[in-house]
Scaffold this motif. Structure first.
Motif, PDB file in Angstrom:
ATOM      1  N   GLY A  50       0.814  -1.198   0.000  1.00 25.65           N
ATOM      2  CA  GLY A  50       0.000   0.000   0.000  1.00 25.65           C
ATOM      3  C   GLY A  50       0.853   1.256   0.000  1.00 25.65           C
ATOM      4  O   GLY A  50       1.960   1.279   0.545  1.00 25.65           O
ATOM      5  N   ASN A  52       0.826   5.189   1.177  1.00 21.24           N
ATOM      6  CA  ASN A  52       0.172   6.129   2.075  1.00 21.24           C
ATOM      7  C   ASN A  52       0.805   7.514   1.936  1.00 21.24           C
ATOM      8  O   ASN A  52       1.995   7.624   1.615  1.00 21.24           O
ATOM      9  CB  ASN A  52       0.317   5.664   3.526  1.00 21.24           C
ATOM     10  CG  ASN A  52      -0.384   4.353   3.782  1.00 21.24           C
ATOM     11  OD1 ASN A  52      -1.592   4.251   3.626  1.00 21.24           O
ATOM     12  ND2 ASN A  52       0.374   3.339   4.184  1.00 21.24           N
ATOM     13  N   ALA A 132      -4.289  -2.923   1.589  1.00 21.47           N
ATOM     14  CA  ALA A 132      -5.076  -1.705   1.819  1.00 21.47           C
ATOM     15  C   ALA A 132      -5.667  -1.639   3.218  1.00 21.47           C
ATOM     16  O   ALA A 132      -6.457  -0.748   3.521  1.00 21.47           O
ATOM     17  CB  ALA A 132      -6.196  -1.619   0.774  1.00 21.47           C
ATOM     18  N   PRO A 136      -4.568   2.524   6.807  1.00 18.41           N
ATOM     19  CA  PRO A 136      -5.902   3.147   6.716  1.00 18.41           C
ATOM     20  C   PRO A 136      -6.889   2.663   7.772  1.00 18.41           C
ATOM     21  O   PRO A 136      -7.515   3.475   8.463  1.00 18.41           O
ATOM     22  CB  PRO A 136      -6.370   2.775   5.304  1.00 18.41           C
ATOM     23  CG  PRO A 136      -5.124   2.558   4.538  1.00 18.41           C
ATOM     24  CD  PRO A 136      -4.165   1.946   5.513  1.00 18.41           C
ATOM     25  N   ALA A 164      -8.476   6.353   1.302  1.00 15.75           N
ATOM     26  CA  ALA A 164      -8.418   5.055   1.980  1.00 15.75           C
ATOM     27  C   ALA A 164      -8.818   5.160   3.453  1.00 15.75           C
ATOM     28  O   ALA A 164      -9.615   4.354   3.950  1.00 15.75           O
ATOM     29  CB  ALA A 164      -7.016   4.463   1.851  1.00 15.75           C
ATOM     30  N   PRO A 301     -11.857  -3.195   1.806  1.00 18.26           N
ATOM     31  CA  PRO A 301     -10.972  -2.181   1.223  1.00 18.26           C
ATOM     32  C   PRO A 301     -11.258  -1.983  -0.259  1.00 18.26           C
ATOM     33  O   PRO A 301     -11.477  -2.948  -1.003  1.00 18.26           O
ATOM     34  CB  PRO A 301      -9.578  -2.769   1.442  1.00 18.26           C
ATOM     35  CG  PRO A 301      -9.737  -3.740   2.562  1.00 18.26           C
ATOM     36  CD  PRO A 301     -11.108  -4.312   2.399  1.00 18.26           C
ATOM     37  N   LYS A 328      -7.662   3.171  -2.069  1.00 17.58           N
ATOM     38  CA  LYS A 328      -6.250   2.939  -1.760  1.00 17.58           C
ATOM     39  C   LYS A 328      -5.411   2.749  -3.015  1.00 17.58           C
ATOM     40  O   LYS A 328      -5.798   2.015  -3.931  1.00 17.58           O
ATOM     41  CB  LYS A 328      -6.159   1.677  -0.900  1.00 17.58           C
ATOM     42  CG  LYS A 328      -4.763   1.262  -0.497  1.00 17.58           C
ATOM     43  CD  LYS A 328      -4.213   2.119   0.621  1.00 17.58           C
ATOM     44  CE  LYS A 328      -2.940   1.516   1.192  1.00 17.58           C
ATOM     45  NZ  LYS A 328      -2.443   2.254   2.329  1.00 17.58           N
TER      46      LYS A 328
END
Length: 333
Positions: A50, A52, A132, A136, A164, A301, A328
């Protein structure tokens, strides 16, 4: 069997950052040694990682705690356990897992993670969706439940709900019986927030959108606000909040000037959220909440965009500069 698929593989590829700076400082290194787990660590063969916003702050050097160079970015992965350290009890080789943090970085073919910051991935979810979950959902659970003390029947405003963390907040709040108002900046984002259960959606780029939110609350404002961009929205949040409302700040990209009197008449609480500041007991509570969400089926997700490892710089550029987040962003390994 080829060397790249061998169970005894010792060489891997991953993104490496040798200096802080623009997205282009991330380079693929194809000659890295696969790390070995020790103690409470697990070695994960990564399927997806993922991306971020915090990854971009760290990469650029604009973060309070920076890693030692060179390093591999990435906290959230979905993958399969390849090996375990001598102290690991709850995982075994072959388990499908997700992580909240990694020890050696998620943007690569293998990563080490502390087993206390990993969880078993429910069979309902794909490995991509596993990438994901980490930051989050744990951030959202911490903001809404642990620190926000959300109560059934309250109204929550998720200010920036199509990203996300925002989508995770919507799902968690709905599962706990709150009335959810979510904002987004595009029709695609508004539709996505609606599809995941929000009771009311509002375009935060519209004229007088704050009035629409207050009207949706029956004139009293939200009891709880989750704020993703405090440097832009905090004053509006304080103006809209219900008496004794709580405003939880998940994200901010700069400074903001507000009138403190906005907090006084309504006795508002403004609180920051930092996931890695959680206590051991809070981690246990969050893990339990996430497990319950997977088991019950409400934790779903949404993958927005998928990038290759080689296109990680573009992923970093897009997550910061997109005009409308929709779920995401992941890197497929």
């Amino acid at each position: 069997m080829s060397a790249t698929r061998s169970a005894c593989r010792t060489i891997m590829k991953a993104i490496r950052v040798t200096q802080f700076g623009a997205p282009e400082v991330m380079k693929v290194d194809t000659n890295l040694t696969v790390p070995k787990p020790t103690g409470n660590q697990i070695l994960i063969k990564v399927s997806a990682a993922g991306v971020n916003p915090v990854d971009t702050y760290i990469r650029s050097g604009n973060y309070a705690r920076l890693p030692v160079l060179p390093y591999t970015p990435g906290s959230d992965v979905g993958g399969v356990v390849e090996d375990v350290g001598s102290e690991v009890k709850k995982f075994k080789k072959g388990d499908r897992v997700f992580t909240v943090r990694t020890d050696t970085g998620g943007y690569g073919e293998y990563t080490l993670a502390d087993s206390t910051l990993a969880g078993v991935l429910d069979d309902k979810l794909t490995l991509d969706q596993g990438a994901a979950i980490g930051v989050p959902y744990f951030t959202a659970y911490r903001a809404v439940v642990v620190l926000g003390n959300a109560q059934k029947g309250e109204t929550i405003l998720v200010h920036g709900a199509s990203g996300a963390v925002g989508l995770a907040c919507v799902q968690i709040a709905k599962a706990r019986g709150l009335r959810v108002i979510g904002t987004a900046g595009t029709q695609e984002g508004l539709d996505l927030v609606t599809s995941l259960g929000a009771d009311v959606v509002v375009n935060h780029r519209g004229d007088n959108y704050t009035q629409s939110i207050i009207e949706a609350c029956g004139g009293s404002g939200p009891n709880l606000t989750i704020e993703m961009l405090a440097n832009v929205n905090l004053e509006k949040d304080l103006q809209m909040a219900a008496p004794r409302g709580r405003v939880l700040i998940v994200g901010s990209r700069g400074t903001v000037e507000i009138n403190p009197r906005l907090t006084m008449g309504k006795e508002l609480v403004v609180r920051g959220v930092m996931l890695m500041g959680s206590t051991a007991e809070e981690w246990e509570e969050m893990h339990a909440g996430i497990r319950d969400g997977m088991s019950a089926g409400w934790l779903k997700p949404h993958i927005g965009r998928t990038y290759s490892l080689e296109n990680a710089p573009q992923a970093h550029d897009d997550i910061i500069n997109t005009k409308g987040a929709t779920g995401k962003i992941i890197i497929k390994i």
